[in-house]
Design a protein around this motif. Structure first.
Motif, PDB file in Angstrom:
ATOM      1  N   LEU A  87      69.844 104.740  37.711  1.00 55.64           N
ATOM      2  CA  LEU A  87      69.539 106.023  37.099  1.00 55.64           C
ATOM      3  C   LEU A  87      69.823 105.987  35.605  1.00 55.64           C
ATOM      4  O   LEU A  87      70.781 105.364  35.156  1.00 55.64           O
ATOM      5  CB  LEU A  87      70.355 107.134  37.775  1.00 55.64           C
ATOM      6  CG  LEU A  87      70.079 107.300  39.273  1.00 55.64           C
ATOM      7  CD1 LEU A  87      71.032 108.311  39.880  1.00 55.64           C
ATOM      8  CD2 LEU A  87      68.646 107.719  39.511  1.00 55.64           C
ATOM      9  N   TRP A 132      75.046 104.732  37.285  1.00 56.50           N
ATOM     10  CA  TRP A 132      74.660 105.424  38.513  1.00 56.50           C
ATOM     11  C   TRP A 132      73.556 104.613  39.175  1.00 56.50           C
ATOM     12  O   TRP A 132      72.598 104.203  38.516  1.00 56.50           O
ATOM     13  CB  TRP A 132      74.115 106.815  38.212  1.00 56.50           C
ATOM     14  CG  TRP A 132      75.169 107.851  37.995  1.00 56.50           C
ATOM     15  CD1 TRP A 132      75.642 108.302  36.807  1.00 56.50           C
ATOM     16  CD2 TRP A 132      75.864 108.585  39.011  1.00 56.50           C
ATOM     17  NE1 TRP A 132      76.595 109.268  37.010  1.00 56.50           N
ATOM     18  CE2 TRP A 132      76.744 109.465  38.362  1.00 56.50           C
ATOM     19  CE3 TRP A 132      75.817 108.582  40.404  1.00 56.50           C
ATOM     20  CZ2 TRP A 132      77.573 110.334  39.055  1.00 56.50           C
ATOM     21  CZ3 TRP A 132      76.639 109.448  41.094  1.00 56.50           C
ATOM     22  CH2 TRP A 132      77.511 110.311  40.422  1.00 56.50           C
ATOM     23  N   ASP A 163      70.888 104.538  42.604  1.00 52.90           N
ATOM     24  CA  ASP A 163      70.256 105.260  43.696  1.00 52.90           C
ATOM     25  C   ASP A 163      69.807 104.203  44.696  1.00 52.90           C
ATOM     26  O   ASP A 163      69.221 103.183  44.304  1.00 52.90           O
ATOM     27  CB  ASP A 163      69.061 106.045  43.149  1.00 52.90           C
ATOM     28  CG  ASP A 163      68.528 107.084  44.103  1.00 52.90           C
ATOM     29  OD1 ASP A 163      69.283 107.528  44.989  1.00 52.90           O
ATOM     30  OD2 ASP A 163      67.353 107.459  43.951  1.00 52.90           O
ATOM     31  N   ARG A 214      70.833 107.370  52.481  1.00 57.57           N
ATOM     32  CA  ARG A 214      70.443 107.285  51.074  1.00 57.57           C
ATOM     33  C   ARG A 214      71.557 107.899  50.243  1.00 57.57           C
ATOM     34  O   ARG A 214      72.065 108.970  50.568  1.00 57.57           O
ATOM     35  CB  ARG A 214      69.134 108.017  50.825  1.00 57.57           C
ATOM     36  CG  ARG A 214      68.688 107.853  49.385  1.00 57.57           C
ATOM     37  CD  ARG A 214      67.283 108.253  49.164  1.00 57.57           C
ATOM     38  NE  ARG A 214      66.956 108.110  47.756  1.00 57.57           N
ATOM     39  CZ  ARG A 214      65.766 108.266  47.280  1.00 57.57           C
ATOM     40  NH1 ARG A 214      64.767 108.565  48.082  1.00 57.57           N
ATOM     41  NH2 ARG A 214      65.539 108.118  45.992  1.00 57.57           N
ATOM     42  N   ARG A 215      71.948 107.190  49.167  1.00 57.31           N
ATOM     43  CA  ARG A 215      73.074 107.635  48.351  1.00 57.31           C
ATOM     44  C   ARG A 215      72.813 107.363  46.880  1.00 57.31           C
ATOM     45  O   ARG A 215      72.057 106.465  46.524  1.00 57.31           O
ATOM     46  CB  ARG A 215      74.348 106.871  48.724  1.00 57.31           C
ATOM     47  CG  ARG A 215      74.801 107.038  50.136  1.00 57.31           C
ATOM     48  CD  ARG A 215      76.005 106.202  50.454  1.00 57.31           C
ATOM     49  NE  ARG A 215      77.187 106.685  49.740  1.00 57.31           N
ATOM     50  CZ  ARG A 215      78.407 106.246  49.969  1.00 57.31           C
ATOM     51  NH1 ARG A 215      78.624 105.318  50.878  1.00 57.31           N
ATOM     52  NH2 ARG A 215      79.431 106.713  49.295  1.00 57.31           N
ATOM     53  N   SER A 216      73.497 108.127  46.052  1.00 58.10           N
ATOM     54  CA  SER A 216      73.622 107.828  44.630  1.00 58.10           C
ATOM     55  C   SER A 216      75.095 107.553  44.403  1.00 58.10           C
ATOM     56  O   SER A 216      75.949 108.359  44.801  1.00 58.10           O
ATOM     57  CB  SER A 216      73.162 109.002  43.775  1.00 58.10           C
ATOM     58  OG  SER A 216      71.785 109.199  43.915  1.00 58.10           O
TER      59      SER A 216
END
Length: 96
Positions: free
Chosen positions: A32, A42, A44, A57-59
């Protein structure tokens, strides 16, 4: 310093951030473009299970120097391949 790319699989451990007490594997979708502290990014992507399947799904916010790449996810150059696929000749098309 190497930065993660789409498709990379990373081992996320406490070295990446103290919040990750239990290590897991993470497949990157993208890095990101957010302003962060120096050395932090960051990401994703998807958390993977032991079979390599995406389960969440994660950030995540991690330190670049704490990331560990799993396996070689670099695509092979085209000239390393054996050649283009050729369909086998069918018996009806062979010369009589």
């Amino acid at each position: 310093m190497r930065t993660p790319r789409s498709g990379d699989v990373l081992a996320i451990t406490r070295q990446a951030s103290v919040q990750f007490q239990i290590p897991f594997q993470f497949r990157v979708i993208r890095m990101l473009d957010l302003i962060t502290y120096e050395g932090w990014i960051w990401l994703d992507g998807y958390q993977l299970n032991s079979a390599g399947d995406a389960i969440d799904r994660r950030s995540i916010f991690v330190q670049i120097h704490g990331l560990r790449w799993v396996g070689d996810t670099t695509p092979r150059p085209r000239n390393d391949r054996t050649g283009p696929y050729r369909r086998p000749e069918s018996p009806s098309r062979r010369a009589s």
